[in-house]
Design a protein around this motif. Structure first.
Motif, PDB file in Angstrom:
ATOM      1  N   VAL A 163      37.468  41.926  44.982  1.00 46.30           N
ATOM      2  CA  VAL A 163      38.743  42.020  45.681  1.00 46.30           C
ATOM      3  C   VAL A 163      39.860  41.809  44.671  1.00 46.30           C
ATOM      4  N   ARG A 164      40.860  42.688  44.738  1.00 44.26           N
ATOM      5  CA  ARG A 164      42.000  42.571  43.834  1.00 44.26           C
ATOM      6  C   ARG A 164      43.286  42.879  44.601  1.00 44.26           C
ATOM      7  N   PRO A 165      44.402  42.252  44.213  1.00 39.96           N
ATOM      8  CA  PRO A 165      45.664  42.522  44.894  1.00 39.96           C
ATOM      9  C   PRO A 165      46.257  43.861  44.477  1.00 39.96           C
ATOM     10  N   ALA A 201      42.735  44.917  47.987  1.00 42.67           N
ATOM     11  CA  ALA A 201      41.798  46.037  47.996  1.00 42.67           C
ATOM     12  C   ALA A 201      40.406  45.542  47.630  1.00 42.67           C
ATOM     13  N   THR A 202      39.427  45.965  48.390  1.00 40.69           N
ATOM     14  CA  THR A 202      38.032  45.679  48.056  1.00 40.69           C
ATOM     15  C   THR A 202      37.485  46.881  47.294  1.00 40.69           C
ATOM     16  N   VAL A 203      37.083  46.645  46.054  1.00 37.17           N
ATOM     17  CA  VAL A 203      36.705  47.719  45.146  1.00 37.17           C
ATOM     18  C   VAL A 203      35.218  47.609  44.816  1.00 37.17           C
ATOM     19  N   GLN A 204      34.488  48.695  45.022  1.00 41.28           N
ATOM     20  CA  GLN A 204      33.076  48.739  44.647  1.00 41.28           C
ATOM     21  C   GLN A 204      32.920  49.668  43.451  1.00 41.28           C
ATOM     22  N   SER A 205      32.235  49.197  42.430  1.00 47.37           N
ATOM     23  CA  SER A 205      32.091  49.972  41.198  1.00 47.37           C
ATOM     24  C   SER A 205      30.648  50.429  41.008  1.00 47.37           C
ATOM     25  N   GLY A 206      30.508  51.714  40.689  1.00 49.54           N
ATOM     26  CA  GLY A 206      29.198  52.262  40.367  1.00 49.54           C
ATOM     27  C   GLY A 206      28.972  52.430  38.882  1.00 49.54           C
ATOM     28  N   ALA A 236      43.139  33.950  37.005  1.00 49.67           N
ATOM     29  CA  ALA A 236      42.606  32.599  36.837  1.00 49.67           C
ATOM     30  C   ALA A 236      42.919  31.698  38.026  1.00 49.67           C
ATOM     31  N   THR A 237      44.088  31.853  38.620  1.00 51.25           N
ATOM     32  CA  THR A 237      44.491  30.952  39.695  1.00 51.25           C
ATOM     33  C   THR A 237      43.656  31.127  40.960  1.00 51.25           C
ATOM     34  N   ALA A 238      42.884  32.196  41.044  1.00 49.17           N
ATOM     35  CA  ALA A 238      42.097  32.457  42.250  1.00 49.17           C
ATOM     36  C   ALA A 238      40.737  31.767  42.226  1.00 49.17           C
ATOM     37  N   ALA A 253      35.978  52.572  34.455  1.00 49.11           N
ATOM     38  CA  ALA A 253      37.236  52.150  35.068  1.00 49.11           C
ATOM     39  C   ALA A 253      37.355  50.636  34.997  1.00 49.11           C
ATOM     40  N   GLN A 254      38.466  50.132  34.505  1.00 47.27           N
ATOM     41  CA  GLN A 254      38.683  48.691  34.497  1.00 47.27           C
ATOM     42  C   GLN A 254      39.027  48.213  35.910  1.00 47.27           C
ATOM     43  N   ILE A 255      38.482  47.087  36.296  1.00 48.27           N
ATOM     44  CA  ILE A 255      38.815  46.438  37.566  1.00 48.27           C
ATOM     45  C   ILE A 255      39.700  45.254  37.210  1.00 48.27           C
ATOM     46  N   SER A 256      40.965  45.345  37.550  1.00 42.79           N
ATOM     47  CA  SER A 256      41.953  44.390  37.046  1.00 42.79           C
ATOM     48  C   SER A 256      42.294  43.311  38.050  1.00 42.79           C
TER      49      SER A 256
END
Length: 311
Positions: free
Chosen positions: A124-126, A134-139, A149-151, A109-112
């Motif tokens: 964390v992604r908007p 959303a706080t996303v944890q990837s296994g 980039a601005t973040a 799964a891509q984390i965008s």
């Protein structure tokens, strides 16, 4: 832990977003490898090698990568991705073009569009046009990530001395080909990297008013010009001026919004600006909810007065 960062570049040097993406990679922690894929891209590879924290640079130099298609660039990434736990690229049009293909091929799964690194597997992604995070944890065994980039504050462009290794890219896929491109030329700063942005909305009324009102102010401030989607759709400004969820994400030191109501999709592209100034005749316009300074009144009177005060 090894991290692969795909450099966005023009063959001669790195695009600013690459330095921001490298900053995100540094927060993850581990050895950072930068992939520079292009044609005659020695300058970009040398620039990547000079960034502090980069462990090595892989240079894939081939004629068919002069204007790489999604198919060809994804193939290069996949050829060197083995052994890396993270694959990162800027989240602009560059990364959006090929990273989903990389993720799909790797069956992950891509984390965008991440805006924060919590840990090596949590980001964390908007979501909802930036109205929630959303706080996303990837296994997944490999994490394919695009970075807003601005973040992230960019890493310095000099001070490092990483080795550059040449790699042989896969042959051209032949599935698609670059035909031509038209690049807009401007003496103004590039919108995504400008310290000051003057942006106009539908309240300007016409393309003629857009240029007549905003250009003098932008000239005084050395600013880039931006526009809302409504202004672009109305023909006031070209597509590459569009700021918002479906345009460019900007976070300048100063953002001046003229005749902009502040639609959700536009706010998603500029609300991280350090100082926001809004000029609008509607005191209830949503833009004032995020503005640090607001001027309620006729923009055709207020902006010329502001320009005069700057002389």
């Amino acid at each position: 832990m090894s991290i692969l960062v795909i450099a966005e570049h023009d063959n001669a040097g790195l695009r600013p977003a690459t330095l921001n993406t490298l900053a995100a990679a540094a927060k993850i922690g581990g050895d950072i490898t930068v992939l520079v894929a292009g044609s005659g891209c020695a300058g970009a590879a040398a620039a990547a090698a000079a960034v502090p924290g980069v462990a090595r640079v892989l240079s894939a130099d081939a004629a068919h990568l002069a204007h790489p298609t999604a198919e060809d660039l994804a193939a290069v990434v996949l050829a060197v991705a083995a052994g890396h736990r993270h694959v990162l690229a800027p989240a602009g049009s560059f990364g959006k073009n090929f990273m989903p293909r990389v993720a799909a091929t790797l069956d992950v799964a891509q984390i965008s569009d991440i805006v924060e690194v919590v840990s090596a597997d949590t980001f964390v992604r908007p979501i909802y046009a930036g109205n929630a995070l959303a706080t996303v944890q990837s296994g997944d065994t490999v994490r394919v990530i695009t970075v807003r980039a601005t973040a992230f504050d960019p890493l310095p462009a000099s001070g490092g001395a990483a080795p550059v290794e040449a790699v042989t890219p896969p042959a051209a896929s032949g599935l698609s080909a670059h035909v031509s491109q038209e690049l807009s030329q401007s003496a103004r700063p590039e919108l995504g990297a400008a310290r000051v942005v003057v942006s106009g909305g539908r309240g300007l009324g016409s393309a003629e008013s857009y240029h007549a009102v905003l250009e003098p102010l932008a000239d005084r401030l050395g600013a880039a010009l931006g526009a809302s989607r409504a202004a672009v759709d109305s023909g006031y400004a070209p597509n590459d001026y569009q700021v918002g969820q479906t345009g460019k994400i900007v976070a300048p030191d100063l953002y001046i919004a003229v005749g902009l109501s502040g639609a959700i999709q536009h706010l998603a592209g500029m609300k991280d600006s350090k100082v926001i100034v809004a000029i609008n005749k509607d005191a209830d316009a949503p833009i004032f909810q995020v503005a640090d300074y607001g001027l309620v009144g006729d923009l055709f009177e207020l902006v010329p007065q502001l320009v005069q005060a700057l002389d």
